[in-house]
Each structure stands twice: as C-alpha cells, then as structure tokens.
Design a protein around this motif. Structure first.
Motif, mmCIF file in Angstrom:
data_model
loop_
_atom_site.group_PDB
_atom_site.id
_atom_site.type_symbol
_atom_site.label_atom_id
_atom_site.label_comp_id
_atom_site.label_asym_id
_atom_site.label_seq_id
_atom_site.Cartn_x
_atom_site.Cartn_y
_atom_site.Cartn_z
ATOM 1 N N ALA A 184 -5.671 -89.736 -83.044
ATOM 2 C CA ALA A 184 -6.591 -89.706 -83.772
ATOM 3 C C ALA A 184 -6.465 -88.935 -85.294
ATOM 4 C CB ALA A 184 -7.989 -89.135 -83.356
ATOM 5 N N TYR A 185 -5.560 -87.845 -85.248
ATOM 6 C CA TYR A 185 -5.180 -87.105 -86.358
ATOM 7 C C TYR A 185 -4.275 -87.994 -87.256
ATOM 8 C CZ TYR A 185 -3.196 -83.448 -89.287
ATOM 9 O OH TYR A 185 -3.000 -82.703 -90.254
ATOM 10 N N MET A 186 -3.150 -88.666 -86.593
ATOM 11 C CA MET A 186 -2.486 -89.622 -87.376
ATOM 12 C C MET A 186 -3.162 -90.904 -88.066
ATOM 13 S SD MET A 186 1.311 -89.961 -85.281
ATOM 14 C CE MET A 186 0.455 -90.175 -83.929
ATOM 15 N N LEU A 187 -4.401 -91.184 -87.413
ATOM 16 C CA LEU A 187 -5.063 -92.173 -87.957
ATOM 17 C C LEU A 187 -5.993 -91.690 -89.363
ATOM 18 C CD1 LEU A 187 -6.317 -93.910 -84.881
ATOM 19 C CD2 LEU A 187 -4.604 -94.769 -86.647
ATOM 20 N N LEU A 188 -6.243 -90.339 -89.252
ATOM 21 C CA LEU A 188 -7.014 -89.721 -90.364
ATOM 22 C C LEU A 188 -5.890 -89.198 -91.431
ATOM 23 C CD1 LEU A 188 -9.725 -88.087 -88.145
ATOM 24 C CD2 LEU A 188 -10.004 -90.288 -89.546
ATOM 25 N N TYR A 189 -4.748 -89.282 -91.170
ATOM 26 C CA TYR A 189 -3.676 -88.638 -92.094
ATOM 27 C C TYR A 189 -3.918 -89.316 -93.555
ATOM 28 C CZ TYR A 189 0.745 -87.453 -94.332
ATOM 29 O OH TYR A 189 1.730 -87.006 -95.108
ATOM 30 N N ARG A 190 -3.912 -88.337 -94.407
ATOM 31 C CA ARG A 190 -3.915 -88.672 -96.051
ATOM 32 C C ARG A 190 -2.528 -88.779 -96.390
ATOM 33 N NH1 ARG A 190 -6.326 -84.947 -98.868
ATOM 34 N NH2 ARG A 190 -6.288 -83.304 -97.441
ATOM 35 N N ASP A 191 -2.249 -89.705 -96.779
ATOM 36 C CA ASP A 191 -0.802 -90.087 -97.530
ATOM 37 C C ASP A 191 -0.701 -89.440 -98.905
ATOM 38 O OD1 ASP A 191 1.815 -91.019 -97.767
ATOM 39 O OD2 ASP A 191 0.940 -92.874 -98.732
ATOM 40 N N ALA A 192 -1.887 -89.567 -99.642
ATOM 41 C CA ALA A 192 -1.727 -89.295 -100.914
ATOM 42 C C ALA A 192 -1.775 -87.519 -101.275
ATOM 43 C CB ALA A 192 -2.895 -89.654 -101.659
ATOM 44 N N ALA A 193 -2.217 -86.782 -100.157
ATOM 45 C CA ALA A 193 -1.957 -85.542 -100.201
ATOM 46 C C ALA A 193 -0.600 -85.058 -100.655
ATOM 47 C CB ALA A 193 -2.641 -84.871 -98.989
ATOM 48 N N GLN A 194 -0.526 -83.967 -101.506
ATOM 49 C CA GLN A 194 0.760 -83.537 -102.025
ATOM 50 C C GLN A 194 1.120 -82.084 -101.505
ATOM 51 O OE1 GLN A 194 2.928 -85.488 -103.997
ATOM 52 N NE2 GLN A 194 1.681 -87.160 -103.608
ATOM 53 N N SER A 195 0.162 -81.428 -100.702
ATOM 54 C CA SER A 195 0.406 -80.343 -100.368
ATOM 55 C C SER A 195 1.538 -80.188 -99.348
ATOM 56 C CB SER A 195 -0.842 -79.622 -99.659
ATOM 57 O OG SER A 195 -0.641 -78.328 -98.976
ATOM 58 N N VAL A 196 2.498 -79.218 -99.587
ATOM 59 C CA VAL A 196 3.773 -78.926 -98.679
ATOM 60 C C VAL A 196 3.389 -78.678 -97.392
ATOM 61 C CG1 VAL A 196 5.819 -77.617 -98.328
ATOM 62 C CG2 VAL A 196 5.137 -78.567 -100.720
ATOM 63 N N PHE A 197 2.584 -77.612 -97.130
ATOM 64 C CA PHE A 197 1.816 -77.319 -95.929
ATOM 65 C C PHE A 197 1.199 -78.349 -95.384
ATOM 66 C CE2 PHE A 197 -1.596 -75.759 -93.368
ATOM 67 C CZ PHE A 197 -0.989 -75.025 -92.448
ATOM 68 N N TYR A 198 0.245 -79.297 -95.882
ATOM 69 C CA TYR A 198 -0.332 -80.442 -95.167
ATOM 70 C C TYR A 198 0.620 -81.251 -94.563
ATOM 71 C CZ TYR A 198 -3.251 -84.392 -94.447
ATOM 72 O OH TYR A 198 -3.882 -85.473 -93.882
ATOM 73 N N ARG A 199 1.827 -81.636 -95.342
ATOM 74 C CA ARG A 199 2.894 -82.613 -94.775
ATOM 75 C C ARG A 199 3.529 -81.839 -93.723
ATOM 76 N NH1 ARG A 199 5.034 -86.014 -99.923
ATOM 77 N NH2 ARG A 199 3.052 -86.944 -100.494
ATOM 78 N N ILE A 200 4.117 -80.778 -93.771
ATOM 79 C CA ILE A 200 4.540 -80.086 -92.785
ATOM 80 C C ILE A 200 3.717 -79.999 -91.356
ATOM 81 C CG2 ILE A 200 5.673 -78.151 -92.055
ATOM 82 C CD1 ILE A 200 6.970 -77.697 -94.763
ATOM 83 N N PHE A 201 2.477 -79.614 -91.785
ATOM 84 C CA PHE A 201 1.644 -79.447 -90.470
ATOM 85 C C PHE A 201 1.459 -80.894 -89.910
ATOM 86 C CE2 PHE A 201 -2.466 -79.462 -88.988
ATOM 87 C CZ PHE A 201 -2.626 -78.639 -87.804
ATOM 88 N N SER A 202 1.067 -81.647 -90.763
ATOM 89 C CA SER A 202 0.947 -83.205 -90.331
ATOM 90 C C SER A 202 1.901 -83.920 -89.373
ATOM 91 C CB SER A 202 0.659 -83.827 -91.407
ATOM 92 O OG SER A 202 -0.839 -83.658 -92.045
ATOM 93 N N PHE A 203 3.103 -83.437 -89.737
ATOM 94 C CA PHE A 203 4.463 -83.709 -88.851
ATOM 95 C C PHE A 203 4.416 -83.168 -87.545
ATOM 96 C CE2 PHE A 203 8.902 -83.336 -87.481
ATOM 97 C CZ PHE A 203 9.087 -84.541 -87.266
ATOM 98 N N LEU A 204 4.432 -81.863 -87.677
ATOM 99 C CA LEU A 204 4.662 -80.868 -86.310
ATOM 100 C C LEU A 204 3.371 -81.048 -85.371
ATOM 101 C CD1 LEU A 204 6.220 -77.590 -87.956
ATOM 102 C CD2 LEU A 204 7.352 -79.644 -86.918
ATOM 103 N N PHE A 205 2.208 -81.263 -86.023
ATOM 104 C CA PHE A 205 1.052 -81.235 -85.055
ATOM 105 C C PHE A 205 1.032 -82.366 -84.204
ATOM 106 C CE2 PHE A 205 -3.454 -82.078 -84.163
ATOM 107 C CZ PHE A 205 -3.708 -80.843 -83.652
ATOM 108 N N PRO A 206 1.287 -83.438 -84.587
ATOM 109 C CA PRO A 206 1.443 -84.517 -83.566
ATOM 110 C C PRO A 206 2.580 -84.633 -82.790
ATOM 111 C CG PRO A 206 0.953 -85.418 -85.801
ATOM 112 C CD PRO A 206 1.306 -83.985 -86.004
ATOM 113 N N LEU A 207 3.750 -84.196 -83.277
ATOM 114 C CA LEU A 207 4.964 -84.004 -82.637
ATOM 115 C C LEU A 207 4.872 -82.950 -81.271
ATOM 116 C CD1 LEU A 207 8.038 -84.830 -82.229
ATOM 117 C CD2 LEU A 207 8.587 -82.654 -83.697
ATOM 118 N N ILE A 208 4.142 -82.010 -81.426
ATOM 119 C CA ILE A 208 4.009 -80.971 -80.596
ATOM 120 C C ILE A 208 2.929 -81.569 -79.557
ATOM 121 C CG2 ILE A 208 3.339 -78.329 -80.090
ATOM 122 C CD1 ILE A 208 4.457 -77.762 -82.736
#
Length: 211
Positions: free
Chosen positions: A71-95
C-alpha cells in the motif's frame, strides 16, 4: 536519514507482525493478554481455531507488514525530491517485506527436519498441510513481486540517486583551507594593513612639521 528510517521502521514492523497475529486471534474469540514491542511477542488466551484460522494466524504475522508495504509503495510520490523521503521510502518497504524471505528458507529446513520449533512457517505448514515447496515458491514470488513494484514505482532508482546526492554533498563539505597572505588570514591582514597605512600617514605628517 538511514538510521532514523531504521529506528522508526523496526518498531513499526514488530507492531504489524504481532498485530497480524493478534487480529486473527481476536477474530477467533481469543483474548490478548500480552503485547510487547521490545520483546517482539504477543500472548493470548482462549479462542476457537480451525485448521484454516490457525493457518491464517501463523501467516498473518508476515502478510500484514507486506500488505502495508505494498500500500505504501502504491502511494509513493515519485516527484518528491526530499533525500529523507527517498531513503525512507526504500527502507520502509524493504524492512517490512524482507522477513518474507524466511518463508523461503524455513521450508528447506523443514524438509530436512531442522526447522525451528514454534516458528510461524513451521506452524503454517503443519496446520495447513501445505507442501513446503509450495510455501517456498509462494514466498519467493511474493518478495520478487514487491521488488518489481518498487522498481516500477522508481523507489529503488530514487533511493540510489538520493544516496549519490548525500555522498556528493559529504565530499563537497570537506574543509577548505583559508587563503593566507603572509602570516595573517585575510581578515586579519586587512586590519593589520590598514593600521600600517595609518601609521605611515602619521609619520609623513610629522615629517612635514620637522625643521
């Protein structure tokens, strides 16, 4: 960003994992007696379980985090440029999805009579009567599907772009030595030079009044 994401995600995973077990137990009429995040366990009393609901109880601890991850990946915003958001959005689904790999390892141990007792995967195989090979294949396909979704949503690509940006910033943030003129830094040299000019001007004025 990395450590903050991990520190946040691990307790969330524990809550979802144990919460998945708890939801099935509650639906079967059980009462939750203990729910520990630090200890990563839950206990219940009572309840009426069938072979199906018991199988759901064992697999729910893995499925609920995976469903939240999807569900989180489906709601992911590709246009977001925040470094924290991009790192978090990778680690959150991975874990949240990585523990599903255990469902691909334990069936092999089960086939060789080395599966850990009391494990969710072991309990699911025994209560459902499913083939360990089917469980293994399902786990691999589930994890591969999550990876594919992460790639399709550009979560993986954006993560590496964010990592490269952080590394380039760290290289660019190295201390740059001050440019010195003589023995003094620029700001000191300017003050010192001005004082010298003032003294030379005073000496010239004094020499004009000398006989």
């Amino acid at each position: 960003s990395l450590f903050a994401s991990i520190l946040f995600t691990i307790p969330v995973y524990i809550i979802l994992h144990e919460g998945g077990h708890a939801l099935i137990a509650l639906s079967c009429g059980a009462r939750i007696t203990e729910f520990s995040i630090l200890g990563a366990y839950m206990r219940y009393e009572g309840g009426t379980f069938t072979a199906l609901t018991l199988s759901l109880f064992y697999i729910a601890g893995m499925l609920l985090p995976v469903l939240i991850s999807i569900a989180y990946m489906l709601l992911y915003r590709d246009a977001a440029q925040s470094v924290f958001y991009r790192i978090f959005s990778f680690l959150f689904p991975l874990i949240l999805t990585a523990p599903a790999l255990a469902w691909g390892i334990v069936p092999l141990l089960y086939l060789s009579d080395q599966a850990p007792p009391g494990d969710d995967v072991t309990g699911f195989i025994e209560s459902s009567g499913a083939s360990p090979w089917a469980v293994l294949l399902g786990a691999v396909l589930l994890f591969a599907g999550c990876l594919f979704l992460a790639w399709q949503r550009k979560i993986i690509q954006n993560y590496w772009a964010a990592v490269r940006r952080v590394m380039s910033r760290s290289r660019g943030a190295k201390a740059v030595p001050l440019v010195r003129i003589g023995r003094y830094p620029p700001y000191t040299e300017g003050i010192y030079g001005a004082e010298q000019k003032d003294l030379r001007g005073c000496n010239r004025q004094l020499r004009k009044f000398q006989p």
